[in-house]
Design a protein around this motif. Structure first.
Motif, short mmCIF file in Angstrom:
data_model
loop_
_atom_site.label_atom_id
_atom_site.label_comp_id
_atom_site.label_asym_id
_atom_site.label_seq_id
_atom_site.Cartn_x
_atom_site.Cartn_y
_atom_site.Cartn_z
N ALA A 269 -0.25 5.41 4.30
CA ALA A 269 -0.68 4.10 3.79
C ALA A 269 0.08 2.98 4.48
CB ALA A 269 -0.47 4.03 2.27
N GLU B 154 2.10 1.76 -3.60
CA GLU B 154 0.97 2.13 -4.46
C GLU B 154 0.50 3.55 -4.18
OE1 GLU B 154 -1.89 -1.00 -3.87
OE2 GLU B 154 -0.88 -2.34 -5.33
N ALA B 155 0.51 3.95 -2.90
CA ALA B 155 0.11 5.32 -2.56
C ALA B 155 1.09 6.33 -3.14
CB ALA B 155 0.03 5.47 -1.04
N ALA C 58 1.82 10.67 2.04
CA ALA C 58 0.71 9.76 1.74
C ALA C 58 1.18 8.31 1.81
CB ALA C 58 0.14 10.06 0.35
N ALA C 59 2.41 8.06 1.35
CA ALA C 59 2.97 6.70 1.42
C ALA C 59 3.13 6.28 2.88
CB ALA C 59 4.31 6.65 0.70
N PRO D 254 0.82 -1.23 0.00
CA PRO D 254 0.00 0.00 0.00
C PRO D 254 0.84 1.27 0.00
CG PRO D 254 -0.14 -1.11 2.14
CD PRO D 254 0.54 -2.05 1.21
N THR E 234 0.22 9.26 -5.89
CA THR E 234 0.20 10.66 -5.44
C THR E 234 1.54 11.38 -5.59
OG1 THR E 234 0.83 10.10 -3.17
CG2 THR E 234 -1.53 10.05 -3.70
#
Length: 199
Positions: free
Chosen positions: A146, A132-133, A142-143, A129, A137
């Protein structure tokens, strides 16, 4: 990412591992060998020493050196997994990959070595996740968020890989130690690459 940011990232990981080694060991004692914190601390102490005396002009060079040191110094599953992740990232950056591409290379290296998928209650539950985050973005914060969500998701899972898998249903209700340390890696990345408010 430049060499200074890469060094800052690794230094922040090493500091977090030193600070939380007992917590990692406690989590691992519940469902594993009880050595995750000790092993990672030894590894990142060795990395800190190796980087201090090395002329490493690029971020890729810093991360390859980090990975190579971890492979040689850390026992258990975490040494090879973290070592290959950093080496894969470093090699990608040496070939002018973006940070997103480098993180994807780290994920692929970990999955190739450990054969884990999301839901197996491993560090992959954080890595997938988070990568992918960041791909979606371009935002390391954000990573990191996640990664935290992925970490929490490991608690209700039954382990299907590693020593924890031997416990069967008794592994349910425990936070995975590898996922915990991987979430620390992304928190450190967010901190190391955050804009400097003083500039």
């Amino acid at each position: 990412m430049d060499a200074d940011q890469a060094r800052a990232w690794v230094e922040r990981i090493a500091a977090a591992v030193r600070e939380r080694a007992d917590e990692l060991t406690r989590l691992d004692a519940a469902i594993g060998d009880g050595d995750h914190g000790v092993n990672l601390r030894r590894g990142f102490d060795a990395v800190t020493e190796a980087l201090a005396g090395a002329e490493l002009p690029t971020a890729g060079d810093v991360l390859v050196k980090t990975g190579t040191t971890l492979v040689s110094k850390v026992g258990g599953a975490s040494g090879p997994l973290y070592g290959q992740a950093f080496r894969a990232m470093g090699k990608a950056l040496q070939q002018d990959a973006t940070l997103a591409e480098a993180l994807r290379a780290a994920l692929e290296a970990v999955q190739k070595l450990g054969k884990a998928v999301p839901g197996d209650k491993t560090l992959v539950d954080v890595l997938v996740p988070a990568v992918e985050a960041f791909e979606a973005t371009g935002d390391v914060a954000a990573a990191a968020r996640a990664a935290d969500d992925g970490l929490r998701s490991t608690v209700p899972l039954q382990a299907r890989k590693g020593r924890a898998s031997y416990l069967g249903e008794r592994s349910i209700g425990h936070q995975d130690p590898g996922a915990t340390s991987m979430s620390m890696v992304f928190a450190a990345l967010a901190a190391a690459t955050a804009p400097d408010p003083g500039r």
